[in-house]
Motif scaffolding. Structure first.
Motif, PDB file in Angstrom:
ATOM      1  N   ARG A 102      15.027  70.488 -10.164  1.00 14.54           N
ATOM      2  CA  ARG A 102      16.359  71.223  -9.599  1.00 14.54           C
ATOM      3  C   ARG A 102      17.808  70.267 -10.729  1.00 14.54           C
ATOM      4  N   ARG A 103      17.348  69.181 -10.138  1.00 16.51           N
ATOM      5  CA  ARG A 103      18.729  68.271  -9.842  1.00 16.51           C
ATOM      6  C   ARG A 103      18.438  67.645 -10.795  1.00 16.51           C
ATOM      7  N   TYR A 104      17.880  67.691 -11.985  1.00 15.81           N
ATOM      8  CA  TYR A 104      17.205  66.466 -13.192  1.00 15.81           C
ATOM      9  C   TYR A 104      18.182  67.648 -14.506  1.00 15.81           C
ATOM     10  N   GLY A 105      17.407  68.927 -14.044  1.00 15.44           N
ATOM     11  CA  GLY A 105      17.406  69.916 -15.411  1.00 15.44           C
ATOM     12  C   GLY A 105      16.513  70.040 -15.919  1.00 15.44           C
ATOM     13  N   GLN A 106      14.769  69.286 -16.055  1.00 12.98           N
ATOM     14  CA  GLN A 106      13.815  69.743 -16.250  1.00 12.98           C
ATOM     15  C   GLN A 106      13.090  69.347 -15.039  1.00 12.98           C
ATOM     16  N   LYS A 107      11.524  70.083 -15.857  1.00  6.83           N
ATOM     17  CA  LYS A 107      10.647  69.027 -14.921  1.00  6.83           C
ATOM     18  C   LYS A 107      10.693  68.014 -14.626  1.00  6.83           C
ATOM     19  N   VAL A 108      10.675  67.543 -13.468  1.00  5.68           N
ATOM     20  CA  VAL A 108      10.280  65.785 -12.890  1.00  5.68           C
ATOM     21  C   VAL A 108       8.832  66.418 -12.058  1.00  5.68           C
ATOM     22  N   PHE A 109       8.321  65.390 -12.480  1.00 13.59           N
ATOM     23  CA  PHE A 109       7.090  64.967 -11.965  1.00 13.59           C
ATOM     24  C   PHE A 109       6.980  63.794 -11.184  1.00 13.59           C
ATOM     25  N   GLN A 110       6.091  63.506  -9.853  1.00 15.95           N
ATOM     26  CA  GLN A 110       5.640  62.580  -9.448  1.00 15.95           C
ATOM     27  C   GLN A 110       4.017  62.036  -9.036  1.00 15.95           C
ATOM     28  N   SER A 111       4.188  60.607  -9.662  1.00 12.17           N
ATOM     29  CA  SER A 111       2.553  60.859  -9.229  1.00 12.17           C
ATOM     30  C   SER A 111       2.370  59.170  -8.751  1.00 12.17           C
ATOM     31  N   TYR A 112       1.251  58.893  -8.190  1.00 13.58           N
ATOM     32  CA  TYR A 112       1.248  57.897  -7.339  1.00 13.58           C
ATOM     33  C   TYR A 112       0.225  56.342  -7.668  1.00 13.58           C
ATOM     34  N   LEU A 113       1.336  55.364  -6.846  1.00 15.87           N
ATOM     35  CA  LEU A 113       0.829  54.248  -7.662  1.00 15.87           C
ATOM     36  C   LEU A 113       0.264  53.509  -6.690  1.00 15.87           C
ATOM     37  N   GLY A 114      -1.442  53.201  -6.091  1.00 16.64           N
ATOM     38  CA  GLY A 114      -2.146  52.904  -5.235  1.00 16.64           C
ATOM     39  C   GLY A 114      -1.723  53.640  -3.271  1.00 16.64           C
ATOM     40  N   GLN A 115      -2.428  53.155  -2.256  1.00 13.74           N
ATOM     41  CA  GLN A 115      -2.473  53.473  -1.310  1.00 13.74           C
ATOM     42  C   GLN A 115      -2.108  52.361  -0.055  1.00 13.74           C
ATOM     43  N   GLY A 116      -0.956  53.334   0.909  1.00 10.71           N
ATOM     44  CA  GLY A 116      -1.270  52.130   2.466  1.00 10.71           C
ATOM     45  C   GLY A 116       0.079  50.936   1.725  1.00 10.71           C
ATOM     46  N   LYS A 117      -0.001  50.481   2.714  1.00 10.97           N
ATOM     47  CA  LYS A 117       1.635  49.921   2.762  1.00 10.97           C
ATOM     48  C   LYS A 117       2.486  49.074   1.187  1.00 10.97           C
ATOM     49  N   HIS A 118       1.335  49.468   0.021  1.00 10.81           N
ATOM     50  CA  HIS A 118       2.559  48.646  -0.999  1.00 10.81           C
ATOM     51  C   HIS A 118       2.576  49.613  -1.832  1.00 10.81           C
ATOM     52  N   ALA A 119       2.428  50.896  -1.723  1.00 14.82           N
ATOM     53  CA  ALA A 119       2.443  52.164  -2.490  1.00 14.82           C
ATOM     54  C   ALA A 119       3.376  52.920  -3.113  1.00 14.82           C
ATOM     55  N   TYR A 120       3.715  53.164  -3.889  1.00 18.88           N
ATOM     56  CA  TYR A 120       4.672  53.387  -4.960  1.00 18.88           C
ATOM     57  C   TYR A 120       4.698  54.844  -5.087  1.00 18.88           C
ATOM     58  N   ARG A 121       5.447  55.272  -5.548  1.00 19.95           N
ATOM     59  CA  ARG A 121       5.533  56.365  -6.766  1.00 19.95           C
ATOM     60  C   ARG A 121       6.757  56.658  -7.082  1.00 19.95           C
ATOM     61  N   MET A 122       6.000  57.000  -8.850  1.00 19.73           N
ATOM     62  CA  MET A 122       6.278  57.248 -10.521  1.00 19.73           C
ATOM     63  C   MET A 122       6.906  58.507 -10.177  1.00 19.73           C
ATOM     64  N   PHE A 123       8.201  58.259 -11.226  1.00 12.61           N
ATOM     65  CA  PHE A 123       8.662  60.049 -10.851  1.00 12.61           C
ATOM     66  C   PHE A 123       8.847  59.821 -12.714  1.00 12.61           C
ATOM     67  N   TRP A 124       8.490  60.997 -13.165  1.00 12.22           N
ATOM     68  CA  TRP A 124       8.051  60.734 -14.113  1.00 12.22           C
ATOM     69  C   TRP A 124       8.736  62.164 -15.598  1.00 12.22           C
ATOM     70  N   VAL A 125       8.892  62.656 -16.957  1.00 10.88           N
ATOM     71  CA  VAL A 125       9.384  63.696 -17.456  1.00 10.88           C
ATOM     72  C   VAL A 125       9.111  63.689 -18.786  1.00 10.88           C
ATOM     73  N   TYR A 126       8.153  64.399 -19.630  1.00 16.12           N
ATOM     74  CA  TYR A 126       7.913  64.963 -20.334  1.00 16.12           C
ATOM     75  C   TYR A 126       9.147  64.654 -21.582  1.00 16.12           C
ATOM     76  N   GLY A 127       9.057  63.739 -22.420  1.00 13.89           N
ATOM     77  CA  GLY A 127      10.404  63.755 -23.839  1.00 13.89           C
ATOM     78  C   GLY A 127      10.867  62.477 -23.503  1.00 13.89           C
ATOM     79  N   PRO A 128      11.786  62.738 -24.618  1.00 16.83           N
ATOM     80  CA  PRO A 128      12.519  62.909 -24.992  1.00 16.83           C
ATOM     81  C   PRO A 128      11.962  63.665 -26.356  1.00 16.83           C
ATOM     82  N   ASN A 129      10.960  63.161 -26.974  1.00 15.10           N
ATOM     83  CA  ASN A 129      10.346  63.844 -27.901  1.00 15.10           C
ATOM     84  C   ASN A 129       8.771  64.784 -27.701  1.00 15.10           C
TER      85      ASN A 129
END
Length: 123
Positions: A64-91
């Motif tokens: 809703r905030r970005y104006g196109q579908k934003v996906f979250q993917s996980y990088l690892g688990q536990g103490k040093h885990a991250y989440r990555m946000f991404w979109v399809y495009g621009p092309n």
């Protein structure tokens, strides 16, 4: 295969800086771990955005905030885990990584409001 791009300016500056410090052998222990996880996630994302190891799902608040579908993917688990946000495009056949945050996120309502998202690159 998808071409993976970095959002501008934040993600591009972050990834370019991390790669430069890696090349100069100047990464801290935590940065080495992040570089490894992020690099692996980029490979998975390029090959298959729905790769089982990424646990990808849409984040409706960010969509809703970005104006196109934003996906979250996980990088690892536990103490040093991250989440990555991404979109399809621009092309077509491109994916742009627009954010990276430590995980787990704050469970409070509105936790996604504080996440800084980069813009799509102009191609």
């Amino acid at each position: 295969m998808f071409e993976i791009l970095m959002g501008v300016p934040e993600m591009k500056e972050f990834w370019d800086g991390l790669k430069a410090r890696k090349k100069q052998n100047q990464l801290s222990g935590d940065e080495k771990e992040l570089f490894k996880k992020f690099g692996k996630a980029i490979q998975f994302l390029a090959a298959d955005p729905r790769h089982r190891g990424l646990q990808t799902h849409e984040i409706e608040d960010l969509t809703r905030r970005y104006g196109q579908k934003v996906f979250q993917s996980y990088l690892g688990q536990g103490k040093h885990a991250y989440r990555m946000f991404w979109v399809y495009g621009p092309n077509r056949k491109q994916i742009t990584i627009i954010g990276l945050e430590p995980h787990p996120e704050d469970a409070k309502s509105g936790a996604y409001d504080r996440i800084k998202l980069s813009d799509l690159p102009n191609l």
